[in-house]
Design a protein around this motif. Structure first.
Motif, PDB file in Angstrom:
ATOM      1  N   ALA A 108       0.866  -0.835   0.126  1.00  0.00           N
ATOM      2  CA  ALA A 108      -0.632   0.163   0.336  1.00  0.00           C
ATOM      3  C   ALA A 108       0.532   1.391   0.480  1.00  0.00           C
ATOM      4  O   ALA A 108       1.683   1.155   0.210  1.00  0.00           O
ATOM      5  N   PHE A 109       0.540   2.212  -0.846  1.00  0.00           N
ATOM      6  CA  PHE A 109       0.918   3.371  -0.317  1.00  0.00           C
ATOM      7  C   PHE A 109       1.119   4.160   0.757  1.00  0.00           C
ATOM      8  O   PHE A 109      -0.019   4.302   1.384  1.00  0.00           O
ATOM      9  N   GLU A 110       1.755   4.746   1.511  1.00  0.00           N
ATOM     10  CA  GLU A 110       1.684   5.791   1.859  1.00  0.00           C
ATOM     11  C   GLU A 110       0.450   6.453   2.492  1.00  0.00           C
ATOM     12  O   GLU A 110       0.205   7.045   1.970  1.00  0.00           O
ATOM     13  N   GLY A 111       0.279   6.214   3.584  1.00  0.00           N
ATOM     14  CA  GLY A 111      -1.302   7.039   3.946  1.00  0.00           C
ATOM     15  C   GLY A 111      -2.742   5.879   3.721  1.00  0.00           C
ATOM     16  O   GLY A 111      -3.698   6.648   4.380  1.00  0.00           O
ATOM     17  N   GLU A 112      -2.521   4.756   2.332  1.00  0.00           N
ATOM     18  CA  GLU A 112      -3.464   4.080   2.296  1.00  0.00           C
ATOM     19  C   GLU A 112      -4.176   3.260   3.867  1.00  0.00           C
ATOM     20  O   GLU A 112      -3.264   2.949   3.776  1.00  0.00           O
ATOM     21  N   THR A 113      -5.323   3.574   3.610  1.00  0.00           N
ATOM     22  CA  THR A 113      -5.072   1.878   4.512  1.00  0.00           C
ATOM     23  C   THR A 113      -6.882   0.808   4.109  1.00  0.00           C
ATOM     24  O   THR A 113      -6.247   0.442   4.647  1.00  0.00           O
ATOM     25  N   VAL A 114      -6.527   0.456   2.900  1.00  0.00           N
ATOM     26  CA  VAL A 114      -6.985  -0.729   1.720  1.00  0.00           C
ATOM     27  C   VAL A 114      -5.830  -0.485   0.901  1.00  0.00           C
ATOM     28  O   VAL A 114      -5.961   0.282   0.226  1.00  0.00           O
ATOM     29  N   THR A 115      -5.611  -1.923   0.420  1.00  0.00           N
ATOM     30  CA  THR A 115      -5.211  -2.145  -0.824  1.00  0.00           C
ATOM     31  C   THR A 115      -5.841  -1.814  -2.209  1.00  0.00           C
ATOM     32  O   THR A 115      -6.620  -2.028  -1.514  1.00  0.00           O
ATOM     33  N   ARG A 116      -5.228  -1.745  -3.366  1.00  0.00           N
ATOM     34  CA  ARG A 116      -6.254  -1.588  -3.756  1.00  0.00           C
ATOM     35  C   ARG A 116      -6.404  -2.672  -4.469  1.00  0.00           C
ATOM     36  O   ARG A 116      -8.351  -3.081  -4.901  1.00  0.00           O
ATOM     37  N   ARG A 117      -6.157  -4.235  -4.347  1.00  0.00           N
ATOM     38  CA  ARG A 117      -6.202  -4.912  -4.193  1.00  0.00           C
ATOM     39  C   ARG A 117      -7.259  -6.001  -4.029  1.00  0.00           C
ATOM     40  O   ARG A 117      -8.987  -6.145  -4.015  1.00  0.00           O
ATOM     41  N   ARG A 118      -7.919  -5.168  -2.199  1.00  0.00           N
ATOM     42  CA  ARG A 118      -8.440  -5.288  -1.227  1.00  0.00           C
ATOM     43  C   ARG A 118     -10.032  -4.865  -2.017  1.00  0.00           C
ATOM     44  O   ARG A 118     -11.105  -5.162  -1.582  1.00  0.00           O
ATOM     45  N   LEU A 119      -9.439  -3.841  -2.351  1.00  0.00           N
ATOM     46  CA  LEU A 119     -10.930  -2.813  -2.546  1.00  0.00           C
ATOM     47  C   LEU A 119     -11.550  -3.012  -3.391  1.00  0.00           C
ATOM     48  O   LEU A 119     -12.464  -2.895  -3.827  1.00  0.00           O
ATOM     49  N   PHE A 120     -10.399  -3.633  -4.409  1.00  0.00           N
ATOM     50  CA  PHE A 120     -11.527  -4.798  -5.882  1.00  0.00           C
ATOM     51  C   PHE A 120     -12.361  -5.855  -5.462  1.00  0.00           C
ATOM     52  O   PHE A 120     -13.632  -6.533  -6.404  1.00  0.00           O
ATOM     53  N   THR A 121     -11.751  -6.129  -4.793  1.00  0.00           N
ATOM     54  CA  THR A 121     -11.753  -7.816  -4.451  1.00  0.00           C
ATOM     55  C   THR A 121     -13.648  -7.424  -3.978  1.00  0.00           C
ATOM     56  O   THR A 121     -14.459  -8.428  -3.697  1.00  0.00           O
ATOM     57  N   GLY A 144     -15.575  -4.920  -3.409  1.00  0.00           N
ATOM     58  CA  GLY A 144     -16.146  -4.524  -4.771  1.00  0.00           C
ATOM     59  C   GLY A 144     -17.531  -5.511  -5.443  1.00  0.00           C
ATOM     60  O   GLY A 144     -18.295  -5.544  -5.771  1.00  0.00           O
ATOM     61  N   ALA A 145     -16.413  -6.554  -5.939  1.00  0.00           N
ATOM     62  CA  ALA A 145     -16.498  -7.592  -6.568  1.00  0.00           C
ATOM     63  C   ALA A 145     -17.819  -7.915  -5.899  1.00  0.00           C
ATOM     64  O   ALA A 145     -18.660  -8.581  -6.536  1.00  0.00           O
ATOM     65  N   MET A 146     -16.886  -8.622  -4.636  1.00  0.00           N
ATOM     66  CA  MET A 146     -18.051  -9.302  -3.918  1.00  0.00           C
ATOM     67  C   MET A 146     -19.550  -9.197  -3.955  1.00  0.00           C
ATOM     68  O   MET A 146     -20.598  -9.741  -3.246  1.00  0.00           O
ATOM     69  N   ALA A 147     -19.714  -7.523  -3.344  1.00  0.00           N
ATOM     70  CA  ALA A 147     -20.642  -6.508  -3.144  1.00  0.00           C
ATOM     71  C   ALA A 147     -21.656  -6.546  -4.646  1.00  0.00           C
ATOM     72  O   ALA A 147     -22.671  -6.880  -4.182  1.00  0.00           O
ATOM     73  N   ALA A 148     -20.816  -6.386  -5.154  1.00  0.00           N
ATOM     74  CA  ALA A 148     -21.849  -6.442  -6.567  1.00  0.00           C
ATOM     75  C   ALA A 148     -22.377  -7.813  -7.648  1.00  0.00           C
ATOM     76  O   ALA A 148     -23.520  -8.169  -7.209  1.00  0.00           O
ATOM     77  N   GLY A 149     -21.370  -9.060  -6.741  1.00  0.00           N
ATOM     78  CA  GLY A 149     -22.016 -10.351  -6.716  1.00  0.00           C
ATOM     79  C   GLY A 149     -23.059 -10.386  -6.068  1.00  0.00           C
ATOM     80  O   GLY A 149     -24.310 -10.965  -6.569  1.00  0.00           O
ATOM     81  N   GLY A 150     -23.251  -9.813  -4.278  1.00  0.00           N
ATOM     82  CA  GLY A 150     -23.570 -10.029  -3.587  1.00  0.00           C
ATOM     83  C   GLY A 150     -25.458  -9.215  -4.212  1.00  0.00           C
ATOM     84  O   GLY A 150     -26.494 -10.141  -4.331  1.00  0.00           O
ATOM     85  N   VAL A 151     -25.061  -8.192  -4.683  1.00  0.00           N
ATOM     86  CA  VAL A 151     -26.787  -7.433  -4.989  1.00  0.00           C
ATOM     87  C   VAL A 151     -26.846  -8.330  -6.199  1.00  0.00           C
ATOM     88  O   VAL A 151     -28.613  -8.498  -6.204  1.00  0.00           O
ATOM     89  N   ALA A 152     -25.849  -8.639  -7.293  1.00  0.00           N
ATOM     90  CA  ALA A 152     -26.542  -9.350  -8.952  1.00  0.00           C
ATOM     91  C   ALA A 152     -27.144 -10.729  -8.331  1.00  0.00           C
ATOM     92  O   ALA A 152     -28.574 -11.307  -8.274  1.00  0.00           O
ATOM     93  N   SER A 153     -26.472 -11.676  -7.242  1.00  0.00           N
ATOM     94  CA  SER A 153     -27.064 -13.019  -6.650  1.00  0.00           C
ATOM     95  C   SER A 153     -28.864 -11.953  -5.782  1.00  0.00           C
ATOM     96  O   SER A 153     -29.947 -13.013  -6.338  1.00  0.00           O
ATOM     97  N   ALA A 154     -28.841 -11.396  -5.300  1.00  0.00           N
ATOM     98  CA  ALA A 154     -30.226 -11.111  -4.200  1.00  0.00           C
ATOM     99  C   ALA A 154     -31.072 -10.987  -5.590  1.00  0.00           C
ATOM    100  O   ALA A 154     -32.298 -10.756  -5.090  1.00  0.00           O
ATOM    101  N   ALA A 155     -30.860 -10.165  -6.296  1.00  0.00           N
ATOM    102  CA  ALA A 155     -32.157  -9.371  -7.416  1.00  0.00           C
ATOM    103  C   ALA A 155     -33.101 -10.816  -8.585  1.00  0.00           C
ATOM    104  O   ALA A 155     -33.564 -10.967  -8.357  1.00  0.00           O
ATOM    105  N   PHE A 156     -31.853 -11.634  -8.664  1.00  0.00           N
ATOM    106  CA  PHE A 156     -32.063 -13.283  -8.452  1.00  0.00           C
ATOM    107  C   PHE A 156     -33.265 -13.548  -8.196  1.00  0.00           C
ATOM    108  O   PHE A 156     -34.532 -14.471  -7.656  1.00  0.00           O
ATOM    109  N   GLY A 157     -32.342 -14.043  -7.042  1.00  0.00           N
ATOM    110  CA  GLY A 157     -33.185 -14.878  -6.058  1.00  0.00           C
ATOM    111  C   GLY A 157     -34.063 -14.759  -4.520  1.00  0.00           C
ATOM    112  O   GLY A 157     -35.031 -15.285  -5.160  1.00  0.00           O
ATOM    113  N   LEU A 158     -34.212 -13.751  -4.720  1.00  0.00           N
ATOM    114  CA  LEU A 158     -34.688 -12.621  -3.019  1.00  0.00           C
ATOM    115  C   LEU A 158     -35.994 -12.627  -4.401  1.00  0.00           C
ATOM    116  O   LEU A 158     -37.265 -13.418  -3.483  1.00  0.00           O
TER     117      LEU A 158
END
Ligand code: FES
Length: 201
Positions: free
Chosen positions: A4-17, A19-33
């Motif tokens: 991580a760069f100085e001052g960052e509290t989260v890595t870019r990889r963790r941020l994208f991971t 985000g992708a999981m959240a998007a997957g969860g929303v998509a699953s809920a849209a079909f599943g609920l």
């Protein structure tokens, strides 16, 4: 924090991971609920008409034979599909020594095996199911074939000389009243515990 760069509290990889999981969860809920709602929702809807239905004047009926009548079984607006034929006769104190104490006997045409429509045959005083040879006696008790319990009944009462038919209920082989059950559900012996009632059968 490593990677991580100085001052960052989260890595870019963790941020994208994340985000992708959240998007997957929303998509699953849209079909599943919605699918879950369609599957479970009907269990909590009360489709049974809560009022008594008029099936004719008392003069239409006698204790010796059944008269077929059509009632609305499903309250929602589904047209003819919500109607069913039932058989009605006046109770006979000599023949009807059960505890149900209904002024009129209103019997369902839904076979207690798999649900085919039964037909009343006056010559033999029996209800016959055309599908698998189920035979029921004059009081709706099983006399032959695969059905596991008597034919369901409906509450009855008389008001101002008119016969009214109310809620459906199921009965066991002694004609004790039970909550309405699906066809093929047992109501006698140990088997009855394997078939608990559904909320809106
Ligand atoms: S559905 Fe009536 S005997 Fe099978």
């Amino acid at each position: 924090m490593p990677a991580a760069f100085e001052g960052e509290t989260v890595t870019r990889r963790r941020l994208f991971t994340g985000g992708a999981m959240a998007a997957g969860g929303v998509a699953s809920a849209a079909f599943g609920l919605p699918a879950l709602g369609f599957a479970v929702g009907p269990m909590f809807e009360d489709e049974t008409p809560d009022r008594f239905q008029d099936v004719g004047p008392e003069a239409d009926f006698n204790p010796q034979t059944y008269v077929s009548k059509v009632i609305t079984l499903v309250a929602q607006d589904v047209g003819e599909a919500g109607k069913t034929t039932i058989y009605v006769r006046r109770s006979d104190p000599e023949r009807d020594r059960d505890k149900l104490k209904q002024p009129y006997v209103a019997i369902s045409t839904r076979c207690a095996h798999l649900g085919c429509p039964v037909r009343y045959v006056q010559a033999s005083e029996r209800f016959i199911c055309p599908c698998h040879g189920g035979v029921y006696g004059f009081d709706g008790k099983v006399e032959g074939g695969p059905p596991v319990r008597p034919l369901d009944r409906f509450e009855t009462r008389v008001e101002n000389g008119r016969v009214l038919v109310g809620e459906r209920f199921s009965v066991n082989s002694k004609l004790d009243r039970h909550a309405v059950r699906d066809p093929s559900n047992h109501l006698d012996g140990i088997w009855q515990y394997l078939y608990p009632p559904r909320p809106t059968t």
